[in-house]
Design a protein around this motif. Structure first.
Motif, PDB file in Angstrom:
ATOM      1  N   LEU A  56      20.334  19.198  -8.522  1.00 12.98           N
ATOM      2  CA  LEU A  56      20.572  18.438  -7.304  1.00 12.98           C
ATOM      3  C   LEU A  56      19.268  18.320  -6.521  1.00 12.98           C
ATOM      4  CD1 LEU A  56      22.352  17.305  -4.960  1.00 12.98           C
ATOM      5  CD2 LEU A  56      22.821  19.669  -4.326  1.00 12.98           C
ATOM      6  N   VAL A  57      18.572  19.454  -6.422  1.00 11.77           N
ATOM      7  CA  VAL A  57      17.257  19.473  -5.791  1.00 11.77           C
ATOM      8  C   VAL A  57      16.510  20.658  -6.377  1.00 11.77           C
ATOM      9  CG1 VAL A  57      18.248  20.744  -3.811  1.00 11.77           C
ATOM     10  CG2 VAL A  57      16.008  19.685  -3.577  1.00 11.77           C
ATOM     11  N   SER A  58      15.232  20.441  -6.652  1.00 17.12           N
ATOM     12  CA  SER A  58      14.482  21.540  -7.251  1.00 17.12           C
ATOM     13  C   SER A  58      14.217  22.608  -6.203  1.00 17.12           C
ATOM     14  CB  SER A  58      13.154  21.032  -7.815  1.00 17.12           C
ATOM     15  OG  SER A  58      12.285  20.717  -6.744  1.00 17.12           O
ATOM     16  N   LYS A  59      14.034  23.808  -6.674  1.00 21.24           N
ATOM     17  CA  LYS A  59      13.709  24.929  -5.785  1.00 21.24           C
ATOM     18  C   LYS A  59      12.487  24.591  -4.929  1.00 21.24           C
ATOM     19  CE  LYS A  59      15.550  28.762  -4.912  1.00 21.24           C
ATOM     20  NZ  LYS A  59      16.890  28.326  -4.782  1.00 21.24           N
ATOM     21  N   GLU A  60      11.451  24.042  -5.577  1.00 16.51           N
ATOM     22  CA  GLU A  60      10.188  23.777  -4.875  1.00 16.51           C
ATOM     23  C   GLU A  60      10.400  22.761  -3.751  1.00 16.51           C
ATOM     24  OE1 GLU A  60      10.267  23.034  -8.565  1.00 16.51           O
ATOM     25  OE2 GLU A  60      10.398  25.214  -8.421  1.00 16.51           O
ATOM     26  N   ALA A  61      11.070  21.655  -4.086  1.00 14.27           N
ATOM     27  CA  ALA A  61      11.284  20.613  -3.090  1.00 14.27           C
ATOM     28  C   ALA A  61      12.146  21.154  -1.955  1.00 14.27           C
ATOM     29  CB  ALA A  61      11.953  19.395  -3.712  1.00 14.27           C
ATOM     30  N   ASN A  62      13.165  21.927  -2.307  1.00 12.55           N
ATOM     31  CA  ASN A  62      14.066  22.452  -1.282  1.00 12.55           C
ATOM     32  C   ASN A  62      13.359  23.476  -0.399  1.00 12.55           C
ATOM     33  OD1 ASN A  62      16.750  24.675  -0.961  1.00 12.55           O
ATOM     34  ND2 ASN A  62      16.727  22.646  -0.050  1.00 12.55           N
ATOM     35  N   GLU A  63      12.510  24.289  -1.017  1.00 14.40           N
ATOM     36  CA  GLU A  63      11.794  25.280  -0.211  1.00 14.40           C
ATOM     37  C   GLU A  63      10.780  24.625   0.718  1.00 14.40           C
ATOM     38  OE1 GLU A  63      10.468  28.248  -2.973  1.00 14.40           O
ATOM     39  OE2 GLU A  63      12.363  29.362  -2.760  1.00 14.40           O
ATOM     40  N   TYR A  64      10.292  23.461   0.309  1.00 15.47           N
ATOM     41  CA  TYR A  64       9.348  22.773   1.192  1.00 15.47           C
ATOM     42  C   TYR A  64      10.080  22.055   2.326  1.00 15.47           C
ATOM     43  CZ  TYR A  64       5.671  19.821   2.975  1.00 15.47           C
ATOM     44  OH  TYR A  64       4.769  19.206   3.820  1.00 15.47           O
ATOM     45  N   TRP A  65      11.065  21.224   1.982  1.00 13.95           N
ATOM     46  CA  TRP A  65      11.722  20.401   3.018  1.00 13.95           C
ATOM     47  C   TRP A  65      12.824  21.150   3.766  1.00 13.95           C
ATOM     48  CZ3 TRP A  65       8.855  16.520   4.205  1.00 13.95           C
ATOM     49  CH2 TRP A  65       8.146  15.817   3.227  1.00 13.95           C
ATOM     50  N   ARG A  66      13.382  22.165   3.109  1.00 10.87           N
ATOM     51  CA  ARG A  66      14.384  23.063   3.702  1.00 10.87           C
ATOM     52  C   ARG A  66      15.643  22.364   4.226  1.00 10.87           C
ATOM     53  NH1 ARG A  66      11.978  27.718   3.199  1.00 10.87           N
ATOM     54  NH2 ARG A  66      13.784  28.803   4.058  1.00 10.87           N
ATOM     55  N   ASN A  67      15.623  21.909   5.462  1.00  7.12           N
ATOM     56  CA  ASN A  67      16.792  21.201   5.977  1.00  7.12           C
ATOM     57  C   ASN A  67      16.335  20.125   6.955  1.00  7.12           C
ATOM     58  OD1 ASN A  67      16.045  22.846   8.060  1.00  7.12           O
ATOM     59  ND2 ASN A  67      18.003  23.904   8.250  1.00  7.12           N
ATOM     60  N   ASN A  92       0.809  -1.224   0.000  1.00  8.97           N
ATOM     61  CA  ASN A  92       0.000   0.000   0.000  1.00  8.97           C
ATOM     62  C   ASN A  92       0.843   1.275   0.000  1.00  8.97           C
ATOM     63  OD1 ASN A  92      -3.007  -0.814   0.310  1.00  8.97           O
ATOM     64  ND2 ASN A  92      -1.883  -2.176   1.686  1.00  8.97           N
ATOM     65  N   ARG A  93       2.145   1.094  -0.114  1.00  9.07           N
ATOM     66  CA  ARG A  93       3.073   2.243  -0.160  1.00  9.07           C
ATOM     67  C   ARG A  93       2.793   3.249   0.949  1.00  9.07           C
ATOM     68  NH1 ARG A  93       4.784   3.524  -5.964  1.00  9.07           N
ATOM     69  NH2 ARG A  93       4.727   1.489  -6.937  1.00  9.07           N
ATOM     70  N   ILE A  94       2.608   2.697   2.131  1.00  4.95           N
ATOM     71  CA  ILE A  94       2.206   3.499   3.283  1.00  4.95           C
ATOM     72  C   ILE A  94       3.227   4.586   3.623  1.00  4.95           C
ATOM     73  CG2 ILE A  94       1.824   3.364   5.790  1.00  4.95           C
ATOM     74  CD1 ILE A  94      -0.507   2.212   4.310  1.00  4.95           C
ATOM     75  N   TYR A  95       4.503   4.282   3.373  1.00  2.00           N
ATOM     76  CA  TYR A  95       5.532   5.200   3.866  1.00  2.00           C
ATOM     77  C   TYR A  95       6.062   6.181   2.827  1.00  2.00           C
ATOM     78  CZ  TYR A  95       5.422   1.966   7.759  1.00  2.00           C
ATOM     79  OH  TYR A  95       5.011   1.206   8.815  1.00  2.00           O
ATOM     80  N   GLU A  96       5.452   6.170   1.644  1.00  2.00           N
ATOM     81  CA  GLU A  96       5.912   7.132   0.646  1.00  2.00           C
ATOM     82  C   GLU A  96       5.315   8.503   0.938  1.00  2.00           C
ATOM     83  OE1 GLU A  96       5.537   5.718  -3.378  1.00  2.00           O
ATOM     84  OE2 GLU A  96       6.402   3.766  -2.831  1.00  2.00           O
ATOM     85  N   VAL A  97       6.136   9.528   0.861  1.00  2.00           N
ATOM     86  CA  VAL A  97       5.643  10.884   1.143  1.00  2.00           C
ATOM     87  C   VAL A  97       5.842  11.797  -0.046  1.00  2.00           C
ATOM     88  CG1 VAL A  97       5.876  10.897   3.644  1.00  2.00           C
ATOM     89  CG2 VAL A  97       7.852  11.462   2.234  1.00  2.00           C
ATOM     90  N   LYS A  98       4.974  12.797  -0.119  1.00  2.00           N
ATOM     91  CA  LYS A  98       5.096  13.815  -1.164  1.00  2.00           C
ATOM     92  C   LYS A  98       5.040  15.186  -0.516  1.00  2.00           C
ATOM     93  CE  LYS A  98       3.424  11.432  -5.167  1.00  2.00           C
ATOM     94  NZ  LYS A  98       2.963  10.144  -4.575  1.00  2.00           N
ATOM     95  N   GLU A  99       5.577  16.152  -1.203  1.00  2.00           N
ATOM     96  CA  GLU A  99       5.471  17.520  -0.719  1.00  2.00           C
ATOM     97  C   GLU A  99       3.981  17.841  -0.594  1.00  2.00           C
ATOM     98  OE1 GLU A  99       7.972  17.262  -3.812  1.00  2.00           O
ATOM     99  OE2 GLU A  99       8.715  16.327  -2.001  1.00  2.00           O
ATOM    100  N   ASP A 100       3.596  18.455   0.506  1.00  2.00           N
ATOM    101  CA  ASP A 100       2.191  18.751   0.737  1.00  2.00           C
ATOM    102  C   ASP A 100       2.117  20.056   1.526  1.00  2.00           C
ATOM    103  OD1 ASP A 100      -0.372  18.991   1.589  1.00  2.00           O
ATOM    104  OD2 ASP A 100      -0.529  16.973   2.446  1.00  2.00           O
ATOM    105  N   SER A 101       1.783  21.126   0.817  1.00  2.00           N
ATOM    106  CA  SER A 101       1.852  22.446   1.434  1.00  2.00           C
ATOM    107  C   SER A 101       0.772  22.647   2.503  1.00  2.00           C
ATOM    108  CB  SER A 101       1.742  23.531   0.368  1.00  2.00           C
ATOM    109  OG  SER A 101       0.519  23.366  -0.315  1.00  2.00           O
ATOM    110  N   ASP A 132      14.560  15.331  -3.436  1.00  2.00           N
ATOM    111  CA  ASP A 132      14.159  15.311  -4.848  1.00  2.00           C
ATOM    112  C   ASP A 132      15.046  14.309  -5.585  1.00  2.00           C
ATOM    113  OD1 ASP A 132      12.915  16.006  -7.153  1.00  2.00           O
ATOM    114  OD2 ASP A 132      13.866  17.984  -7.343  1.00  2.00           O
ATOM    115  N   PRO A 133      14.956  13.025  -5.216  1.00  2.00           N
ATOM    116  CA  PRO A 133      15.998  12.071  -5.619  1.00  2.00           C
ATOM    117  C   PRO A 133      16.023  11.713  -7.103  1.00  2.00           C
ATOM    118  CG  PRO A 133      14.244  10.949  -4.445  1.00  2.00           C
ATOM    119  CD  PRO A 133      13.939  12.409  -4.355  1.00  2.00           C
ATOM    120  N   HIS A 134      14.945  11.967  -7.811  1.00  2.80           N
ATOM    121  CA  HIS A 134      14.927  11.506  -9.212  1.00  2.80           C
ATOM    122  C   HIS A 134      15.096  12.642 -10.201  1.00  2.80           C
ATOM    123  CE1 HIS A 134      13.812   7.804  -7.350  1.00  2.80           C
ATOM    124  NE2 HIS A 134      12.757   8.376  -6.812  1.00  2.80           N
TER     125      HIS A 134
END
Length: 920
Positions: free
Chosen positions: A566-577, A19-28, A559-561
């Motif tokens: 290296l990492v998209s602006k959007e993904a980096n701005e969401y996850w930050r550090n 069920n891919r329970i542990y996969e996460v996506k950016e979610d504002s 943003d591994p794929h």
RNA sequence: GCGCACGUGGCGUAAUUGGUAGCCGCGCCAGACUUAGGAUCUGGUGUCUUGCGACGUGUAGGUUCGAGUCCUAUCGUGCGCACCA
């Protein structure tokens, strides 16, 4: 039905996977939380029971945060480049990639059994071209940048070139290997290759002739953190100093930012202290000493400007460029002989010997404050790499200078009142100055502190030198003469290094016929066929060090794929550090410095949005092995139990811990273990053979490795998880001892038994006792997880289970709450309970309950009554009672008279809810 | 040598942060049950003492009505750095 861990755990692991329970996506719409483990190097030995300790803790935290409504990023991957796979390749000829992939598969299988909530869709491997493309890319950015000290950040090298073209070196302050001054005309008259050569002096990734740690046995150079006490950290081989042309990273440019940044971080004090130590800031002054009869000024660095009046000689490091300039013709043979001698000593020999040695150059310097002539010596106790590689020696107040002065009979002038320097130097920075009066400056009567300040001011005004801050932190050597690492995107044209075009990335690691260096001593990549550009220019044959791939991996998980960045602006701005980083303290001066540097560099160029990569860092302790011993009576095949061994002359022998339970040896298994023990005899105590034990490193050779797979098979993953946490405080190092695991296993069986008997269809309210028990648990566990005190939360679960057991609680609501708070710790059993309670979806998304404080309020409160601090009896008072009421109750108790013994209390202290203390 | 952390039962540890020291677990002791087990359950378990009670958090002091907790000294353990001027 009995608690069947195998059935439950297999079933839910499969459910989570499918069920891919542990996969996460950016979610504002949700707040993010990033929990990271230090990714492992997949070694051939597989995981032992110590490895998952940190992973379990971080998993508990991630699950907790997720239940609290955070969008949690919790990835895992592999630090796949490394020496062991390559050493194995050299021995067996097997490609390190093959070994590495096999090890990764094994690690993954072992990790999967423990029930982690990793999002494996984001897995990274440092040896994967899709990953190392970005390691190479980052190197290119560093090559194309310099550090601007005025702006306090990295800037494109083109900015520096433009400045040089217009103004030369004037008016710009780049971090440099060497300070060079030149005009715009001079710059513009250089050839292209000469310009490139000069720019190497400023690039953040640069190539330079530097003194490196060369390890002959490993055939490669090593970074400072890879060397300890003159030996390689991996393998323990001797390391020598060698001047080599190497790629380096200008980490030193970031020294002050790396130091200051620590203040904002939520890391342990000891780890911050280790980093501060490593960066080693010291404030002092750089001073010029004119050389007599020569047109040269000796530059030195000192933190004790106040002691200039006590300088009786100067010392140069053997590698210092001054040595050649100052050696007189008649001293040359002696100096050359000394340099030759020093060259042949390894760093380790220098450290171990600690013998005072040195030679006079024949030149004299002039003390700028006294005008006196002082001799200039050469000695290996002065380090070339720190400060200017030259020092002013003040034997009265520096123990190293003192030892040197005594050995060579040089004068010692005390500068501090009352300091006795007849036997040793007085190194403390305290006291009142004496003997410190010159024609221009008078320090007599001042304290050391005042004298330092006054001297600094004077030398700046008189143009003798300038105030300066030095750092111990050196640039990181970035080349390894090895195969199994990232190739540099670099080629050579007429011997000058050039970058490949970005479109050439990733530059794939080529195949080689052998993993050994070539006959001419070139690194293995020199064997690769066609290792040139399309135009035929040779490519760099060194590879990058292990820390290259691990320096920015936390960004890649965001943003591994992505193959565009290296990492998209959007993904980096969401996850930050990283909000929470878990790993061993052994990376304090390696990975944790390098990745902070790497991140700050990318931040300067605007590629990432946060200046620091890891906000909170927790170091889990090391799990050591607990080795069991049997005691063979010398010359026999008889073994005596631990308690009786003193009566015989015995040899301790390590035995495999799989044959030992609660320190008791399975004698039959022992006989079968080795042919020579087949007819072993035993001298028992109380009918048992008891083994001795010692705490050692967990390793195969000690027979003390405990494999998590075996624990999972026998007790289940949930028991393993609970037990690892129950062992003690996370940050503390401790030996693994499987004795005691039955306790937590019993807890799970107990709660399972209670749950199975519960009335899951009823919706009756909880009793007061049930409410109290469960709310106490929720409160405790919530605060324990936040404070990383997992061992005490396991205790709280056991207490709750005991209480629910004696209440014979069958209330559905109780178990609903129990399953929610148990879920981070023992996710499999919690998931089973969750579904049996009729919930849809996974327990990972079960809302974390808030505790109900009102359920915990007692009607009455027990007070210990103390007389002069000694507890004598207990009273029970209504919770709402005033201090006066409690006091009255305490004094009216039947025991009061006895302890008062007719005296009148002088004072009565009532701490509400705590204690009554009567002072007589 | 310098820096950091830490010394509590037989063992791993806990203590609402200055308020009943030893929670929870292991081990051990006693008992129950039994298809005799590496199972389960119940009770006990800091030391000394028959008992009342006394003592007890490495050691010695101090502050406090009250100290495992704070302060000073000292001993010991672990980790990190180490010729960094």
């Amino acid at each position: 039905m009995e608690y069947n861990h195998r059935e439950i755990e297999n079933r839910w692991q499969e459910y989570w996977r499918s069920n891919r329970i542990y996969e996460v996506k950016e979610d504002s719409t949700k707040p993010k939380y990033y929990v990271l483990d230090m990714f492992p190097y997949p070694s051939g030995a597989g995981l032992h029971v110590g490895h998952p300790l940190g992973y379990i803790a971080s998993d508990i935290y991630s699950r907790f945060k997720r239940q609290q409504g955070f969008n949690v990023l919790h990835p895992m991957g592999y630090d796949a480049y490394g020496l062991p796979a390559e050493q194995y390749a050299i021995q067996t000829g097997q490609h390190p990639e093959k070994t590495t992939m096999e090890n990764i598969a094994r690690y993954r299988a072992q990790l999967d059994k423990i029930g982690f909530s990793f999002d494996w869709s984001r897995e990274v491997r440092t040896c994967d071209p899709g990953f190392y493309k970005w390691t190479q890319w980052a190197f290119m950015q560093m090559f194309n940048s310099y550090y601007d000290r005025t702006l306090g950040k990295a800037m494109p090298i083109s900015h520096l070139v433009e400045h040089f073209e217009k103004h030369g070196s004037e008016g710009i302050n780049p971090a440099a290997s060497k300070d060079i001054e030149f005009t715009a005309e001079e710059w513009n008259s250089l050839s292209d290759d000469e310009k490139l050569g000069r720019l190497m002096n400023y690039r953040i990734a640069y190539q330079g002739e530097t003194m490196v740690n060369w390890c002959p046995q490993l055939g490669t150079v090593l970074a400072n953190d890879e060397v300890s006490e003159g030996l390689s950290v991996r393998g323990g081989y001797p390391v020598e100093q060698k001047l080599m042309n190497q790629w380096c990273l200008r980490v030193s440019a970031y020294a002050s930012r790396l130091l200051d940044g620590l203040d904002k971080l939520d890391w342990s004090d000891s780890l911050k202290e280790t980093q501060r130590n490593w960066i080693g800031r010291s404030e002092g002054a750089e001073m010029k000493f004119q050389v007599a009869d020569k047109d040269i000024a000796l530059e030195i660095f000192t933190t004790r400007a106040d002691t200039v009046f006590g300088v009786t000689f100067m010392v140069l490091a053997p590698e210092s460029a001054y040595v050649d300039m100052l050696t007189t013709a008649e001293q040359k043979p002696a100096v050359d002989a000394y340099l030759e001698e020093v060259k042949h000593k390894t760093e380790r020999e220098r450290q171990i010997e600690k013998k005072v040695s040195g030679v006079f150059t024949g030149s004299y310097a002039i003390n700028p404050l006294t005008g006196e002539k002082i001799p200039v010596w050469v000695s290996d106790y002065v380090l070339a790499g720190y400060g200017t590689g030259a020092i002013m020696a003040v034997p009265a107040h520096d123990s190293r200078d003192y030892a040197f002065a005594r050995h060579f009979n040089l004068p010692v002038i005390p500068l501090i009142e009352g300091a006795d320097v007849s036997e040793q130097s007085f190194d403390a920075k305290e006291g009142i100055m004496i003997n410190s009066k010159g024609p221009e400056l008078d320090l007599n009567g001042l304290t050391v502190k005042e004298a330092i300040a006054k001297t600094k001011k004077y030398i700046e005004e008189a143009g003798l030198g300038k105030v300066k801050t030095n750092y111990r932190l050196r640039d990181a050597i970035f080349s390894r003469q090895r195969y199994w690492g990232e190739p540099f995107p670099v080629y050579y044209k007429d011997g000058v290094a050039h970058l490949l075009d970005e479109s050439a990335l990733p530059l794939l690691l080529p195949e080689v016929s052998s993993y050994l260096p070539t006959e001419s001593g070139q690194p293995p990549l020199a064997r690769a066929e066609g290792w040139t550009t399309a135009e035929g220019y040779p490519l760099e044959v060194c590879t990058m060090p292990g820390f290259a791939g691990s320096s920015a991996y936390y960004l890649r998980y965001m943003d591994p794929h992505n193959d565009k960045a290296l990492v998209s602006k959007e993904a980096n701005e969401y996850w930050r550090n990283v909000d929470l980083y878990l790993g061993g303290a052994e990376h304090a001066t390696g990975h944790l410095i390098y990745s902070r540097f790497w991140n700050k560099f990318l931040y300067d160029l605007g590629y990432v949005v946060e200046d620091e990569p890891f906000k909170r860092l927790v170091n889990q302790g090391m799990i050591q092995g607990r080795t069991s011993f049997v005691y063979r009576i010398k010359g026999t095949n008889t073994f005596v139990s631990h308690g009786l061994r003193d009566q015989y002359d015995v040899t301790p022998i390590r035995v495999d811990i799989s044959m030992v339970r609660n320190d008791q040896l399975d004698t039959e298994a022992f006989r079968k273990w080795r042919p020579e023990f087949a007819d072993a005899e035993f001298i028992l105590e109380d009918g048992k053979y008891i083994c001795g034990y010692a705490v050692e490193k967990m390793s195969k050779s000690m027979f003390n490795v405990v494999n998590p797979d075996d624990i999972v098979e026998r007790y289940g993953a949930d028991t393993l998880r609970l037990y690892e946490m129950f062992l003690g405080p996370l940050e503390q190092s401790k030996p693994w001892d499987t004795n005691g695991i039955d306790g937590v296993n019993r807890f799970l069986k107990k709660i399972w038994g209670l749950f199975e008997r519960a009335d899951l269809d009823s919706d009756k309210e909880m009793t007061k006792e049930e409410k109290k028990a469960i709310n106490k648990l929720i409160k405790k566990v919530t605060s324990d997880i936040q404070g990383f005190s997992f061992n005490t939360s396991i205790a709280a679960f056991m207490i709750a289970a005991n209480e629910l057991g004696s209440l014979k609680s069958d209330n559905r609501k109780v178990y609903d709450l129990f399953a929610r708070v148990l879920a981070p710790f023992a996710p499999h059993i919690a998931e089973e309970m969750w579904h049996r309670l009729g919930h849809d979806g996974s327990v990972v998304d079960a809302e974390w309950p808030a505790h109900d404080e009102s359920a915990l309020v007692e009607d009455t409160v027990k007070y210990p009554v103390s007389f002069n601090g000694k507890t004598r009896y207990m009273i029970e008072a209504p919770a709402a009672a005033s201090k006066e009421d409690v006091e009255a109750l305490a004094l009216s108790d039947a025991n009061a008279e006895k302890w008062l013994a007719g005296k009148t209390p002088r004072k009565i202290i009532v701490v509400p809810g705590r204690i009554v203390n009567i002072v007589i």
